[in-house]
Scaffold this active site. Structure first.
Site, PDB file in Angstrom:
ATOM      1  N   HIS A  77      72.540  55.156  41.374  1.00 16.33           N
ATOM      2  CA  HIS A  77      71.091  55.162  41.632  1.00 16.33           C
ATOM      3  C   HIS A  77      70.811  55.191  43.132  1.00 16.33           C
ATOM      4  CE1 HIS A  77      69.743  54.829  37.490  1.00 16.33           C
ATOM      5  NE2 HIS A  77      70.681  53.926  37.288  1.00 16.33           N
ATOM      6  N   ASP A  79      74.891  49.556  37.423  1.00 18.95           N
ATOM      7  CA  ASP A  79      74.730  50.308  36.171  1.00 18.95           C
ATOM      8  C   ASP A  79      74.757  51.811  36.422  1.00 18.95           C
ATOM      9  OD1 ASP A  79      72.311  50.006  37.614  1.00 18.95           O
ATOM     10  OD2 ASP A  79      71.166  50.740  35.897  1.00 18.95           O
ATOM     11  N   GLU A  80      75.045  52.535  35.374  1.00 21.85           N
ATOM     12  CA  GLU A  80      74.872  53.989  35.307  1.00 21.85           C
ATOM     13  C   GLU A  80      75.345  54.695  36.578  1.00 21.85           C
ATOM     14  OE1 GLU A  80      71.012  54.179  32.343  1.00 21.85           O
ATOM     15  OE2 GLU A  80      70.604  53.916  34.477  1.00 21.85           O
ATOM     16  N   ASP A 105      66.108  52.547  44.111  1.00 20.19           N
ATOM     17  CA  ASP A 105      66.581  53.441  43.042  1.00 20.19           C
ATOM     18  C   ASP A 105      66.485  54.875  43.532  1.00 20.19           C
ATOM     19  OD1 ASP A 105      67.306  54.445  40.375  1.00 20.19           O
ATOM     20  OD2 ASP A 105      66.801  52.420  39.724  1.00 20.19           O
ATOM     21  N   TYR A 162      63.489  45.211  26.343  1.00 23.72           N
ATOM     22  CA  TYR A 162      63.025  46.303  27.197  1.00 23.72           C
ATOM     23  C   TYR A 162      61.548  46.566  26.915  1.00 23.72           C
ATOM     24  CZ  TYR A 162      67.124  47.631  29.846  1.00 23.72           C
ATOM     25  OH  TYR A 162      68.151  47.650  30.774  1.00 23.72           O
ATOM     26  N   PHE A 163      60.719  46.134  27.854  1.00 20.14           N
ATOM     27  CA  PHE A 163      59.279  46.284  27.649  1.00 20.14           C
ATOM     28  C   PHE A 163      58.787  47.657  28.090  1.00 20.14           C
ATOM     29  CE2 PHE A 163      58.156  41.426  27.720  1.00 20.14           C
ATOM     30  CZ  PHE A 163      58.968  41.254  26.603  1.00 20.14           C
ATOM     31  N   ASP A 164      59.737  48.563  28.439  1.00 21.27           N
ATOM     32  CA  ASP A 164      59.326  49.956  28.668  1.00 21.27           C
ATOM     33  C   ASP A 164      59.397  50.739  27.356  1.00 21.27           C
ATOM     34  OD1 ASP A 164      62.108  49.700  28.696  1.00 21.27           O
ATOM     35  OD2 ASP A 164      62.401  51.354  30.105  1.00 21.27           O
ATOM     36  N   THR A 212      59.586  51.341  35.208  1.00 22.00           N
ATOM     37  CA  THR A 212      58.231  51.907  35.331  1.00 22.00           C
ATOM     38  C   THR A 212      58.162  53.441  35.383  1.00 22.00           C
ATOM     39  OG1 THR A 212      58.348  51.573  37.712  1.00 22.00           O
ATOM     40  CG2 THR A 212      57.295  49.834  36.424  1.00 22.00           C
ATOM     41  N   ARG A 236      60.518  53.372  40.602  1.00 20.22           N
ATOM     42  CA  ARG A 236      60.009  54.545  39.867  1.00 20.22           C
ATOM     43  C   ARG A 236      58.516  54.698  40.159  1.00 20.22           C
ATOM     44  NH1 ARG A 236      64.512  52.838  37.051  1.00 20.22           N
ATOM     45  NH2 ARG A 236      66.055  54.496  37.150  1.00 20.22           N
TER      46      ARG A 236
HETATM   47  C1  ACM Z   1      69.475  49.769  33.020  1.00 14.12           C
HETATM   48  O1  ACM Z   1      68.578  49.784  32.158  1.00 14.12           O
HETATM   49  N1  ACM Z   1      69.933  50.888  33.542  1.00 14.12           N
HETATM   50  C2  ACM Z   1      70.044  48.514  33.465  1.00 14.12           C
END
Ligand code: ACM
Ligand code: ZN
Length: 551
Positions: free
Chosen positions: A280, A343-344, A209, A435-437, A485, A180
């Site tokens: 992704h 994921d996703e 990604d 999750y530190f975001d 990020t 990101r």
């Molecule tokens: C994720 O946060 N998509 C693993």
């Protein structure tokens, strides 16, 4: 309160006080202040060690001293009048071999760790000994924390103390998303140093990604020629209120990757590369459009979220591509693990794609989740043949778990629980705690993901889920915090988001469950703030005032 309880209470208070006095994070197993006094560490002190391998610990200490205190120490093989003695003592502690996870010897209790050490500071010198090299290295990290972060003169008084310590979990990790927003090699190394200073041992490097492909793959040069660059980035929170229209890009050459892997290995940190599949995928598809279900057009994304463009699971060329990529990745990273994402991955394009549908018919797959499982299992087989294991985000449970996969549980703890119940290893990274975001204060002091993960919330995390049956607990390898990020476009913001939460995490994964104490941590953290300042690292300064658990 009866006398006995009062006595016990006083003793506990005294113990907490003693620990606090030394301000070590993560809290060691045993800290004993034997006598009053201190050892004077100066440029006259020598680092004495005989065994090979310990030069890594000596050199880390020297780099730290010269960077932050302006002097370094001579290294010697024979005893000195004033010495820091590093030694490997294979008679105590666990050996590296016994900690290896093998099919025949699954870990017994929770899981076995390496890295225990003992440290003693006395008149005669500073003595660090351990059964393993990494143990000595962790002893050096503790010694570093005994140095006054405000000490400006060239003699540092190290207080007399006796410490015995060992890590609780064998997987103590931090992740960094460089897709990101790209991070330079120099910042990645700094990040690895931060991990080392917190006795962490895994760096999960999120390299690919939708917004950028960041690792050079020699067989597919367009991945970085085209896939590492985007034309701009949204401004404001998703979906954004504009676009910077400033090109953003960057990638690591294979030589740079090797240098980072070595830098981490010298700090006993294993780098786990993540190559996202089958979702992704936008950056890779922009470079090689034949890998997608529709053939494009695609673009390296300038916004965030989840995109329907994914790798085609019906096209044999997709598997050839990933096998080639894995060949190069496996050669670059000595880690046992390769993270394959998982994921996703929306199933929209697969539902419409004749090739994907044909694949499902040929293999009697009942839905697209099973198609994803087919994809992951096929890649797992290939990766296993290379002597490596896969890690995937918890979506890889859907449609059937690949036989040897380790699961990273991010959508809560359920994925980790399910994996462990199926006798699979799991690493806990649940969003609400790890999750530190997410913002660290309800005051919303900067642009972040919408969640709230305060310092106390991180500190309160227990990686072994209460709901897990006792016999499955051994499958929880440890925990990791993730640093996505999207809203961190410079090193200073990354530091702000990780500090002090990373210090809380280090205690979650290293310290014994019994020694975890929020009050004591808060008191020790004040000195840690001084260390951040010594490192010239940005951090959330009001964390102690505004850190109570999220409502
Ligand atoms: C994720 O946060 N998509 C693993
Ligand atoms: Zn397809």
């Amino acid at each position: 309160m009866n006398k006995f309880l009062l006595c016990l209470f006083t003793l506990l208070l005294l113990k907490a006080e003693l620990h606090a006095q030394f301000n070590i994070i993560p809290q060691p197993l045993e800290v004993n202040s034997t006598s009053k006094g201190s050892f004077n560490l100066s440029d006259k002190t020598q680092v004495v060690f005989k065994q090979q391998g310990l030069e890594k610990s000596a050199s880390f200490l020297n780099t730290y001293l010269s960077q932050f205190y302006g002097f370094s120490l001579k290294q010697s093989k024979t005893s000195a009048t004033q010495g820091i003695y590093l030694s490997l003592n294979n008679k105590t502690g666990k050996t590296t071999e016994s900690s290896k996870i093998t099919e025949s010897s699954k870990p017994a209790e929770t899981n076995q760790t390496t890295g225990n050490y003992s440290l003693e500071v006395k008149k005669e010198g500073i003595f660090i000994s351990a059964a393993t090299e990494e143990g000595v290295f962790y002893g050096v990290q503790t010694l570093i924390q005994l140095l006054d972060p405000n000490g400006k003169d060239k003699t540092l008084a190290v207080p007399f103390v006796k410490i015995k310590d060992e890590p609780r979990f064998q997987y103590r990790g931090m992740h960094l998303d460089v897709a990101r927003h790209f991070s330079t090699v120099s910042f990645v190394k700094k990040y690895i140093d931060y991990l080392a200073l917190h006795k962490m041992n895994y760096f999960h490097w999120h390299l690919t990604d939708d917004q950028g492909w960041r690792i050079e793959i020699k067989k597919y040069p367009k991945l970085t020629e085209i896939g590492s660059k985007r034309k701009g980035t949204i401004t404001g929170f998703l979906p954004g209120n504009g676009n910077t229209n400033i090109p953003h890009g960057g990638f690591y050459t294979q030589e740079e990757i090797k240098a980072v892997v070595k830098y981490a290995a010298d700090r006993y940190i294993t780098v786990i590369p993540e190559i996202e599949m089958p979702g992704h995928a936008s950056a890779a598809l922009t470079a090689y459009s034949y890998l997608g279900c529709t053939g494009g057009p695609y673009k390296v994304q300038e916004t965030f979220g989840v995109f329907d463009e994914v790798f085609c699971a019906g096209n044999e060329q997709t598997f050839t591509f990933f096998q080639d990529v894995i060949d190069e990745v496996a050669a670059l990273f000595p880690a046992k693990y390769i993270h394959i994402g998982g994921d996703e991955c929306p199933k929209t394009s697969w539902k419409k794609c004749p090739k994907c549908q044909q694949r499902m018919k040929d293999h009697q797959l009942k839905d697209e989740h099973e198609l994803q499982s087919y994809f992951v299992q096929r890649m797992e087989k290939y990766i296993n043949k290379k002597g490596k294991s896969i890690i995937g985000w918890d979506e890889i449970l859907e449609g059937g778990l690949a036989p040897n996969a380790t699961v990273m549980s991010w959508r809560g703890e359920e994925g980790g629980i399910e994996a462990a119940k199926q006798n699979h290893y799991a690493i806990m990274t649940p969003g609400n705690y790890m999750y530190f975001d997410y913002a660290q204060t309800a005051k919303r002091d900067s642009l972040t993901m919408p969640g709230l993960t305060t310092l106390e919330k991180v500190y309160s995390y227990e990686p072994i889920p209460a709901a897990l049956p006792a016999e499955s607990r051994k499958y929880i390898l440890g925990a990791q915090a993730n640093v996505w990020t999207e809203y961190m476009n410079n090193p200073s913001k990354i530091e702000y988001m990780i500090f002090p939460r990373m210090s809380a995490l280090s205690e979650v994964v290293w310290s014994s469950k019994e020694s975890r104490d929020w009050t004591s941590f808060q008191s020790r953290l004040k000195q840690q703030f001084n260390r951040y300042q010594l490192w010239n690292a940005n951090y959330y300064k009001d964390a102690l005032e505004n850190s109570s658990k999220a409502k």
